[in-house]
Design a protein around this motif. Structure first.
Motif, PDB file in Angstrom:
ATOM      1  N   HIS A  57     -13.446 -47.275  27.182  1.00 50.67           N
ATOM      2  CA  HIS A  57     -13.804 -48.343  26.241  1.00 50.67           C
ATOM      3  C   HIS A  57     -12.778 -49.460  26.399  1.00 50.67           C
ATOM      4  O   HIS A  57     -11.569 -49.206  26.331  1.00 50.67           O
ATOM      5  CB  HIS A  57     -13.798 -47.815  24.807  1.00 50.67           C
ATOM      6  CG  HIS A  57     -14.304 -48.816  23.831  1.00 50.67           C
ATOM      7  ND1 HIS A  57     -13.512 -49.817  23.319  1.00 50.67           N
ATOM      8  CD2 HIS A  57     -15.528 -48.984  23.283  1.00 50.67           C
ATOM      9  CE1 HIS A  57     -14.225 -50.549  22.494  1.00 50.67           C
ATOM     10  NE2 HIS A  57     -15.453 -50.060  22.450  1.00 50.67           N
ATOM     11  N   PRO A  58     -13.224 -50.700  26.616  1.00 54.55           N
ATOM     12  CA  PRO A  58     -12.275 -51.789  26.885  1.00 54.55           C
ATOM     13  C   PRO A  58     -11.537 -52.305  25.660  1.00 54.55           C
ATOM     14  O   PRO A  58     -10.811 -53.285  25.738  1.00 54.55           O
ATOM     15  CB  PRO A  58     -13.159 -52.874  27.495  1.00 54.55           C
ATOM     16  CG  PRO A  58     -14.496 -52.634  26.910  1.00 54.55           C
ATOM     17  CD  PRO A  58     -14.609 -51.137  26.726  1.00 54.55           C
ATOM     18  N   GLY A  59     -11.693 -51.657  24.521  1.00 56.23           N
ATOM     19  CA  GLY A  59     -10.964 -52.095  23.331  1.00 56.23           C
ATOM     20  C   GLY A  59     -11.432 -53.461  22.870  1.00 56.23           C
ATOM     21  O   GLY A  59     -12.624 -53.699  22.711  1.00 56.23           O
ATOM     22  N   SER A  60     -10.485 -54.383  22.709  1.00 57.93           N
ATOM     23  CA  SER A  60     -10.805 -55.692  22.149  1.00 57.93           C
ATOM     24  C   SER A  60     -11.227 -56.717  23.200  1.00 57.93           C
ATOM     25  O   SER A  60     -11.448 -57.876  22.872  1.00 57.93           O
ATOM     26  CB  SER A  60      -9.595 -56.231  21.378  1.00 57.93           C
ATOM     27  OG  SER A  60      -8.503 -56.382  22.253  1.00 57.93           O
ATOM     28  N   VAL A  61     -11.342 -56.308  24.456  1.00 60.06           N
ATOM     29  CA  VAL A  61     -11.759 -57.252  25.500  1.00 60.06           C
ATOM     30  C   VAL A  61     -13.137 -56.858  26.021  1.00 60.06           C
ATOM     31  O   VAL A  61     -13.590 -55.740  25.835  1.00 60.06           O
ATOM     32  CB  VAL A  61     -10.752 -57.307  26.672  1.00 60.06           C
ATOM     33  CG1 VAL A  61      -9.389 -57.712  26.189  1.00 60.06           C
ATOM     34  CG2 VAL A  61     -10.694 -55.991  27.399  1.00 60.06           C
ATOM     35  N   SER A  62     -13.783 -57.777  26.696  1.00 59.17           N
ATOM     36  CA  SER A  62     -15.113 -57.503  27.233  1.00 59.17           C
ATOM     37  C   SER A  62     -14.999 -56.790  28.580  1.00 59.17           C
ATOM     38  O   SER A  62     -13.946 -56.792  29.211  1.00 59.17           O
ATOM     39  CB  SER A  62     -15.882 -58.809  27.418  1.00 59.17           C
ATOM     40  OG  SER A  62     -15.287 -59.570  28.451  1.00 59.17           O
ATOM     41  N   LYS A  63     -16.087 -56.184  29.001  1.00 60.10           N
ATOM     42  CA  LYS A  63     -16.124 -55.536  30.319  1.00 60.10           C
ATOM     43  C   LYS A  63     -15.856 -56.567  31.418  1.00 60.10           C
ATOM     44  O   LYS A  63     -15.237 -56.265  32.425  1.00 60.10           O
ATOM     45  CB  LYS A  63     -17.477 -54.854  30.558  1.00 60.10           C
ATOM     46  CG  LYS A  63     -17.693 -53.617  29.726  1.00 60.10           C
ATOM     47  CD  LYS A  63     -17.058 -52.421  30.374  1.00 60.10           C
ATOM     48  CE  LYS A  63     -17.469 -51.160  29.619  1.00 60.10           C
ATOM     49  NZ  LYS A  63     -16.916 -49.965  30.223  1.00 60.10           N
ATOM     50  N   HIS A  64     -16.315 -57.807  31.208  1.00 61.65           N
ATOM     51  CA  HIS A  64     -16.067 -58.873  32.187  1.00 61.65           C
ATOM     52  C   HIS A  64     -14.565 -59.143  32.321  1.00 61.65           C
ATOM     53  O   HIS A  64     -14.048 -59.301  33.427  1.00 61.65           O
ATOM     54  CB  HIS A  64     -16.801 -60.142  31.779  1.00 61.65           C
ATOM     55  CG  HIS A  64     -16.488 -61.311  32.655  1.00 61.65           C
ATOM     56  ND1 HIS A  64     -16.968 -61.417  33.942  1.00 61.65           N
ATOM     57  CD2 HIS A  64     -15.704 -62.399  32.445  1.00 61.65           C
ATOM     58  CE1 HIS A  64     -16.503 -62.536  34.484  1.00 61.65           C
ATOM     59  NE2 HIS A  64     -15.737 -63.139  33.591  1.00 61.65           N
TER      60      HIS A  64
END
Length: 86
Positions: A57-64
């Motif tokens: 899970h990328p947390g507070s950032v997007s997968k991009h």
């Protein structure tokens, strides 16, 4: 050539659910580590983590944003998926 080896411990915080942690968690400290590794110029950057990126899970950032941080990584080596029961 020059090589960089970066280790990421993406294990979520310890607690009662730790034995059932099937997903990794990226936190801001992990991005600082990746950013620091990418600042230096190496022929190859290798990153090691327990979880396959598809289960992180990328947390507070997007997968991009995660993909852009990994753009300078030559290879990401991961462990394996866990099974709850056979």
């Amino acid at each position: 050539g020059s090589y960089s080896f970066t280790l990421l411990d993406l294990t979520p915080k310890h607690g009662a659910m730790k034995p059932f942690n099937f997903f990794g968690l990226l936190e801001s400290r992990h991005f600082l580590i990746l950013d620091r590794a990418s600042l230096e110029k190496y022929d190859h950057n290798f990153v090691f983590g327990h979880y396959p990126l598809s289960t992180v899970h990328p947390g507070s950032v997007s997968k991009h944003q995660l993909r852009s941080r990994l753009a300078n990584v030559s290879a990401y080596f991961c462990g394996h998926l866990h099974m709850l029961a056979k």
